[in-house]
Motif scaffolding. Structure first.
Motif, PDB file in Angstrom:
ATOM      1  N   GLY A  61      24.608  31.512 -26.513  1.00 32.58           N
ATOM      2  CA  GLY A  61      23.808  30.876 -27.551  1.00 32.58           C
ATOM      3  C   GLY A  61      23.021  29.745 -26.926  1.00 32.58           C
ATOM      4  O   GLY A  61      23.406  29.212 -25.883  1.00 32.58           O
ATOM      5  N   GLN A  64      17.778  26.369 -30.876  1.00 30.16           N
ATOM      6  CA  GLN A  64      16.535  26.940 -31.377  1.00 30.16           C
ATOM      7  C   GLN A  64      15.909  25.922 -32.323  1.00 30.16           C
ATOM      8  O   GLN A  64      16.411  25.702 -33.429  1.00 30.16           O
ATOM      9  CB  GLN A  64      16.816  28.251 -32.120  1.00 30.16           C
ATOM     10  CG  GLN A  64      17.436  29.334 -31.250  1.00 30.16           C
ATOM     11  CD  GLN A  64      16.494  29.806 -30.159  1.00 30.16           C
ATOM     12  OE1 GLN A  64      15.329  30.100 -30.408  1.00 30.16           O
ATOM     13  NE2 GLN A  64      16.995  29.878 -28.933  1.00 30.16           N
ATOM     14  N   VAL A  78      24.685  28.854 -32.879  1.00 25.75           N
ATOM     15  CA  VAL A  78      24.044  30.141 -32.633  1.00 25.75           C
ATOM     16  C   VAL A  78      25.084  31.113 -32.069  1.00 25.75           C
ATOM     17  O   VAL A  78      25.218  32.245 -32.531  1.00 25.75           O
ATOM     18  CB  VAL A  78      22.836  29.996 -31.672  1.00 25.75           C
ATOM     19  CG1 VAL A  78      22.362  31.359 -31.165  1.00 25.75           C
ATOM     20  CG2 VAL A  78      21.692  29.251 -32.363  1.00 25.75           C
TER      21      VAL A  78
END
Length: 161
Positions: A61, A64, A78
């Motif tokens: 992950g 973002q 994530v």
């Protein structure tokens, strides 16, 4: 008269990634790779996280970001939400986190933020077993917590609902 509560957390500090067990070195190296794919055009602060599942599967992950700031998501969430969606019955054994700024060198270990700690501890409680957590900056020392609860000792959980 009020009583005092003493909360004690014990963490391990490794001088470098080379002191970690080989499986955790691999997990951290995968976190470094994930970090470089982070989408961080606003903060210029890249974070990578990887989860080691009991099956041996490694889930990456990375953070973002979004121009509407609250809409972004941290690397740890994530990874853990992906694991929960795709491997809902797999226990998470370990988590590795690494952070890097494009503005300065970070050698201090960077722990998960508060929101991530809460999300992570939910999965630790759900699976009824600890998630070993290793975190570092771009390079340098690595800190190990044996449980997410070591990073968030006063846990809010379903028992309060």
């Amino acid at each position: 008269m009020a009583k005092k509560i003493i909360i004690k957390t014990e963490l391990e500090v490794f001088e470098s990634i080379s002191e970690l067990p080989s499986s955790i070195q691999n997990l951290m190296n995968k976190a470094h790779e994930a970090r470089e794919n982070a989408y961080a055009p606003y903060s210029h602060f890249k974070v990578g996280a990887t989860l080691l599942l009991e099956s041996g599967e490694i889930i990456p992950g990375n953070n973002q970001e979004n121009a509407a700031y609250p809409s972004g998501l941290c690397a740890e969430r994530v990874a853990i939400y992906h694991a929960g969606a795709v491997y809902p019955s797999q226990k998470i054994v370990s988590l590795a986190i690494t952070a890097r700024s494009l503005k300065k060198v970070i050698t201090d270990p960077i722990p998960p933020c508060g929101a991530c700690r809460q999300a992570l501890v939910e999965y630790e409680i759900k699976q009824d077993s600890n998630i070993e957590t290793y975190f570092m900056g771009e390079s340098g020392k690595v800190i190990k917590a044996s449980s997410i609860k070591d990073l968030l000792p006063l846990v809010f959980n379903k028992e309060y609902l």
